[in-house]
Design a protein around this motif. Structure first.
Motif, PDB file in Angstrom:
ATOM      1  N   VAL A  26      23.253  36.338  28.153  1.00 33.46           N
ATOM      2  CA  VAL A  26      24.493  35.617  28.418  1.00 33.46           C
ATOM      3  C   VAL A  26      24.202  34.320  29.176  1.00 33.46           C
ATOM      4  O   VAL A  26      23.355  34.298  30.071  1.00 33.46           O
ATOM      5  CB  VAL A  26      25.473  36.485  29.257  1.00 33.46           C
ATOM      6  CG1 VAL A  26      26.706  35.682  29.636  1.00 33.46           C
ATOM      7  CG2 VAL A  26      25.881  37.725  28.488  1.00 33.46           C
ATOM      8  N   LEU A  27      24.894  33.281  28.809  1.00 33.12           N
ATOM      9  CA  LEU A  27      24.933  32.043  29.594  1.00 33.12           C
ATOM     10  C   LEU A  27      26.298  31.992  30.261  1.00 33.12           C
ATOM     11  O   LEU A  27      27.327  32.052  29.580  1.00 33.12           O
ATOM     12  CB  LEU A  27      24.728  30.825  28.689  1.00 33.12           C
ATOM     13  CG  LEU A  27      23.415  30.772  27.902  1.00 33.12           C
ATOM     14  CD1 LEU A  27      23.394  29.541  27.005  1.00 33.12           C
ATOM     15  CD2 LEU A  27      22.214  30.759  28.846  1.00 33.12           C
ATOM     16  N   LYS A  28      26.318  31.920  31.599  1.00 31.99           N
ATOM     17  CA  LYS A  28      27.572  32.100  32.320  1.00 31.99           C
ATOM     18  C   LYS A  28      27.756  31.035  33.397  1.00 31.99           C
ATOM     19  O   LYS A  28      26.803  30.633  34.057  1.00 31.99           O
ATOM     20  CB  LYS A  28      27.605  33.495  32.968  1.00 31.99           C
ATOM     21  CG  LYS A  28      28.935  33.873  33.586  1.00 31.99           C
ATOM     22  CD  LYS A  28      28.905  35.296  34.105  1.00 31.99           C
ATOM     23  CE  LYS A  28      30.244  35.713  34.677  1.00 31.99           C
ATOM     24  NZ  LYS A  28      30.219  37.102  35.209  1.00 31.99           N
ATOM     25  N   LEU A  29      29.003  30.600  33.546  1.00 26.93           N
ATOM     26  CA  LEU A  29      29.367  29.634  34.579  1.00 26.93           C
ATOM     27  C   LEU A  29      30.592  30.143  35.326  1.00 26.93           C
ATOM     28  O   LEU A  29      31.605  30.476  34.718  1.00 26.93           O
ATOM     29  CB  LEU A  29      29.663  28.260  33.964  1.00 26.93           C
ATOM     30  CG  LEU A  29      30.206  27.189  34.916  1.00 26.93           C
ATOM     31  CD1 LEU A  29      29.160  26.837  35.979  1.00 26.93           C
ATOM     32  CD2 LEU A  29      30.635  25.943  34.156  1.00 26.93           C
ATOM     33  N   ASP A  30      30.501  30.228  36.656  1.00 26.57           N
ATOM     34  CA  ASP A  30      31.616  30.636  37.504  1.00 26.57           C
ATOM     35  C   ASP A  30      31.923  29.524  38.496  1.00 26.57           C
ATOM     36  O   ASP A  30      31.006  28.993  39.137  1.00 26.57           O
ATOM     37  CB  ASP A  30      31.285  31.917  38.281  1.00 26.57           C
ATOM     38  CG  ASP A  30      31.133  33.120  37.378  1.00 26.57           C
ATOM     39  OD1 ASP A  30      31.891  33.225  36.415  1.00 26.57           O
ATOM     40  OD2 ASP A  30      30.243  33.954  37.647  1.00 26.57           O
ATOM     41  N   VAL A  31      33.193  29.181  38.623  1.00 29.92           N
ATOM     42  CA  VAL A  31      33.618  28.160  39.576  1.00 29.92           C
ATOM     43  C   VAL A  31      34.719  28.752  40.452  1.00 29.92           C
ATOM     44  O   VAL A  31      35.739  29.230  39.938  1.00 29.92           O
ATOM     45  CB  VAL A  31      34.138  26.895  38.863  1.00 29.92           C
ATOM     46  CG1 VAL A  31      34.567  25.848  39.894  1.00 29.92           C
ATOM     47  CG2 VAL A  31      33.072  26.322  37.937  1.00 29.92           C
ATOM     48  N   LYS A  32      34.501  28.720  41.778  1.00 28.12           N
ATOM     49  CA  LYS A  32      35.475  29.269  42.719  1.00 28.12           C
ATOM     50  C   LYS A  32      35.910  28.177  43.685  1.00 28.12           C
ATOM     51  O   LYS A  32      35.075  27.497  44.283  1.00 28.12           O
ATOM     52  CB  LYS A  32      34.859  30.435  43.509  1.00 28.12           C
ATOM     53  CG  LYS A  32      34.366  31.584  42.648  1.00 28.12           C
ATOM     54  CD  LYS A  32      33.735  32.673  43.499  1.00 28.12           C
ATOM     55  CE  LYS A  32      33.181  33.800  42.652  1.00 28.12           C
ATOM     56  NZ  LYS A  32      32.545  34.866  43.472  1.00 28.12           N
ATOM     57  N   THR A  33      37.224  27.999  43.827  1.00 24.57           N
ATOM     58  CA  THR A  33      37.763  27.004  44.749  1.00 24.57           C
ATOM     59  C   THR A  33      38.930  27.610  45.523  1.00 24.57           C
ATOM     60  O   THR A  33      39.499  28.627  45.129  1.00 24.57           O
ATOM     61  CB  THR A  33      38.254  25.745  44.000  1.00 24.57           C
ATOM     62  OG1 THR A  33      39.265  26.122  43.055  1.00 24.57           O
ATOM     63  CG2 THR A  33      37.111  25.065  43.266  1.00 24.57           C
ATOM     64  N   VAL A  42      39.627  31.008  40.444  1.00 21.45           N
ATOM     65  CA  VAL A  42      38.332  31.391  39.876  1.00 21.45           C
ATOM     66  C   VAL A  42      38.372  31.114  38.382  1.00 21.45           C
ATOM     67  O   VAL A  42      39.233  31.628  37.665  1.00 21.45           O
ATOM     68  CB  VAL A  42      38.023  32.885  40.123  1.00 21.45           C
ATOM     69  CG1 VAL A  42      36.686  33.249  39.477  1.00 21.45           C
ATOM     70  CG2 VAL A  42      37.987  33.189  41.607  1.00 21.45           C
ATOM     71  N   THR A  43      37.447  30.285  37.930  1.00 22.44           N
ATOM     72  CA  THR A  43      37.313  29.991  36.508  1.00 22.44           C
ATOM     73  C   THR A  43      35.949  30.468  36.049  1.00 22.44           C
ATOM     74  O   THR A  43      34.936  30.160  36.686  1.00 22.44           O
ATOM     75  CB  THR A  43      37.448  28.490  36.230  1.00 22.44           C
ATOM     76  OG1 THR A  43      38.687  28.033  36.766  1.00 22.44           O
ATOM     77  CG2 THR A  43      37.419  28.211  34.740  1.00 22.44           C
ATOM     78  N   SER A  44      35.912  31.239  34.983  1.00 22.40           N
ATOM     79  CA  SER A  44      34.654  31.796  34.498  1.00 22.40           C
ATOM     80  C   SER A  44      34.558  31.632  32.991  1.00 22.40           C
ATOM     81  O   SER A  44      35.542  31.812  32.272  1.00 22.40           O
ATOM     82  CB  SER A  44      34.556  33.285  34.860  1.00 22.40           C
ATOM     83  OG  SER A  44      33.362  33.843  34.370  1.00 22.40           O
ATOM     84  N   GLY A  56      36.224  33.475  28.389  1.00 23.78           N
ATOM     85  CA  GLY A  56      36.413  33.047  29.765  1.00 23.78           C
ATOM     86  C   GLY A  56      37.763  33.489  30.294  1.00 23.78           C
ATOM     87  O   GLY A  56      38.568  34.107  29.588  1.00 23.78           O
ATOM     88  N   HIS A  57      37.999  33.171  31.554  1.00 21.49           N
ATOM     89  CA  HIS A  57      39.290  33.492  32.156  1.00 21.49           C
ATOM     90  C   HIS A  57      39.571  32.552  33.327  1.00 21.49           C
ATOM     91  O   HIS A  57      38.653  31.958  33.909  1.00 21.49           O
ATOM     92  CB  HIS A  57      39.329  34.952  32.625  1.00 21.49           C
ATOM     93  CG  HIS A  57      38.462  35.233  33.823  1.00 21.49           C
ATOM     94  ND1 HIS A  57      37.199  35.767  33.716  1.00 21.49           N
ATOM     95  CD2 HIS A  57      38.675  35.063  35.162  1.00 21.49           C
ATOM     96  CE1 HIS A  57      36.671  35.921  34.911  1.00 21.49           C
ATOM     97  NE2 HIS A  57      37.543  35.493  35.805  1.00 21.49           N
ATOM     98  N   LEU A  58      40.837  32.449  33.653  1.00 18.24           N
ATOM     99  CA  LEU A  58      41.301  31.713  34.822  1.00 18.24           C
ATOM    100  C   LEU A  58      42.056  32.692  35.707  1.00 18.24           C
ATOM    101  O   LEU A  58      42.958  33.385  35.248  1.00 18.24           O
ATOM    102  CB  LEU A  58      42.218  30.557  34.408  1.00 18.24           C
ATOM    103  CG  LEU A  58      42.935  29.823  35.547  1.00 18.24           C
ATOM    104  CD1 LEU A  58      41.924  29.140  36.465  1.00 18.24           C
ATOM    105  CD2 LEU A  58      43.932  28.812  34.993  1.00 18.24           C
ATOM    106  N   GLU A  59      41.682  32.741  36.969  1.00 23.48           N
ATOM    107  CA  GLU A  59      42.267  33.716  37.883  1.00 23.48           C
ATOM    108  C   GLU A  59      42.755  33.011  39.149  1.00 23.48           C
ATOM    109  O   GLU A  59      42.079  32.133  39.682  1.00 23.48           O
ATOM    110  CB  GLU A  59      41.228  34.786  38.244  1.00 23.48           C
ATOM    111  CG  GLU A  59      41.746  35.879  39.154  1.00 23.48           C
ATOM    112  CD  GLU A  59      40.690  36.950  39.408  1.00 23.48           C
ATOM    113  OE1 GLU A  59      40.973  37.901  40.175  1.00 23.48           O
ATOM    114  OE2 GLU A  59      39.579  36.834  38.846  1.00 23.48           O
ATOM    115  N   THR A  60      43.931  33.390  39.607  1.00 24.38           N
ATOM    116  CA  THR A  60      44.473  32.868  40.864  1.00 24.38           C
ATOM    117  C   THR A  60      44.784  34.037  41.793  1.00 24.38           C
ATOM    118  O   THR A  60      45.180  35.118  41.349  1.00 24.38           O
ATOM    119  CB  THR A  60      45.754  32.052  40.639  1.00 24.38           C
ATOM    120  OG1 THR A  60      46.758  32.882  40.028  1.00 24.38           O
ATOM    121  CG2 THR A  60      45.479  30.857  39.738  1.00 24.38           C
ATOM    122  N   LYS A  61      44.585  33.800  43.088  1.00 20.70           N
ATOM    123  CA  LYS A  61      44.799  34.861  44.078  1.00 20.70           C
ATOM    124  C   LYS A  61      45.424  34.250  45.327  1.00 20.70           C
ATOM    125  O   LYS A  61      44.969  33.216  45.817  1.00 20.70           O
ATOM    126  CB  LYS A  61      43.463  35.525  44.426  1.00 20.70           C
ATOM    127  CG  LYS A  61      43.587  36.734  45.327  1.00 20.70           C
ATOM    128  CD  LYS A  61      42.223  37.391  45.516  1.00 20.70           C
ATOM    129  CE  LYS A  61      42.312  38.643  46.367  1.00 20.70           C
ATOM    130  NZ  LYS A  61      40.980  39.291  46.534  1.00 20.70           N
TER     131      LYS A  61
END
Length: 283
Positions: A26-33, A42-44, A56-61
């Motif tokens: 897998v080639l994976k990129l995770d971005v957390k702000t 969180v964008t993955s 991929g997915h977009l997550e908000t918390k």
């Protein structure tokens, strides 16, 4: 003794040795702000090197600490929207209530799960109700702990069929740098693991599994070595001669790179090996 772990977290230290720090194939990129208002994003995204399939997915918390509420929402590239609302330590100390829902706009499919959990010294209890049009499924678990010894039980009951569909037992022992965990799933799957923190830099783990009616015993040994404060090396090998290696490097605060590979020891020259790379950004 402090609060014992939830049933799903029993043996977690050994599981992490075998699972964390790897991402082959897998080639994976995770971005957390995180915004100034406290909303976490969180964008993955990932791509399978074998099939070429991407996702991929977009997550908000968002947390309301004063009310003990947490709101979590995720939208995936499969066009599935999930929402989770939890409340903790409000009605009673140690009590956690949650509601999970999912919705697929393309098909109109909906699902919901009501979660409850209660934890205090010597015990950790949980009960989830998985709603279904045919009839809900009840998931329940209990873990008791005393002076390092831990015992747990997990079940799932299908009310539509009036049938017990999960019946698991677990037993273990835990100290500061040593953990022993065994479990029996549905009376047919037997497994155990040992975790040992040798020193501040080295962690090791061994797992063993056997299925009733089969002569095939699965065995693995793994370890993680902290090279320095920014880099770690992980390795594992199974009785099938499959070797996994992983290297994690913190390039700078909030930037982490993971490289991993899976090698078939029985067919070194035959190909079929896998590599992977993960990149994680956090701000």
């Amino acid at each position: 003794m402090a609060v014992p772990p939830a049933y799903s977290d029993l043996g977690k230290s050994a599981k992490d040795i075998f699972n964390k720090g790897y991402g082959y194939g897998v080639l994976k990129l995770d971005v957390k702000t995180k915004s100034q208002s406290g909303v976490e994003f969180v964008t993955s995204g990932s791509s399978n090197t074998d099939t070429g399939k991407s996702g991929g997915h977009l997550e908000t918390k968002y947390k309301l600490s004063d009310l003990g509420l947490t709101f979590n929402q995720k939208w995936t590239t499969d066009n599935t929207l999930t929402t989770e609302i939890t409340m903790e330590d409000q009605l009673a100390k140690g009590l956690k209530l949650g509601l999970d829902t999912s919705f697929v706009p393309n098909t109109g499919k909906k699902s919901a799960k009501l979660k409850t959990g209660y934890k205090r010294d010597y015990m950790n209890l949980g009960c989830d109700l998985d709603f279904d049009m045919a009839g809900p499924t009840v998931h329940a678990a209990a873990v008791l702990g005393f002076e390092g010894w831990i015992a747990g039980y997990q079940l799932a009951f299908d009310t539509a069929k009036s049938k017990l569909i999960k019946n698991n037992f677990s037993f273990g022992y835990k100290t500061g740098d040593f953990q022993l965990h065994t479990h029996v799933n549905d009376g047919t799957e037997f497994a155990g693991s040992i975790y040992q923190k040798v020193n501040s830099n080295l962690e090791t783990a061994v797992n063993l599994a056997w299925t009733a009616g089969s002569n095939n015993t699965r065995f693995g040994i793994g370890g993680k070595y902290q090279l320095d404060k920014d880099a770690s090396l992980s390795a594992k090998v199974s009785n099938a001669c499959v070797v996994g290696v992983g290297y994690t490097q913190t390039l700078r605060p909030g930037v982490k790179l993971t490289l991993s590979a899976l090698i078939d020891g029985k067919s070194v020259n035959g190909g079929g090996h896998k590599v992977g790379m993960g990149f994680e950004l956090e701000a």
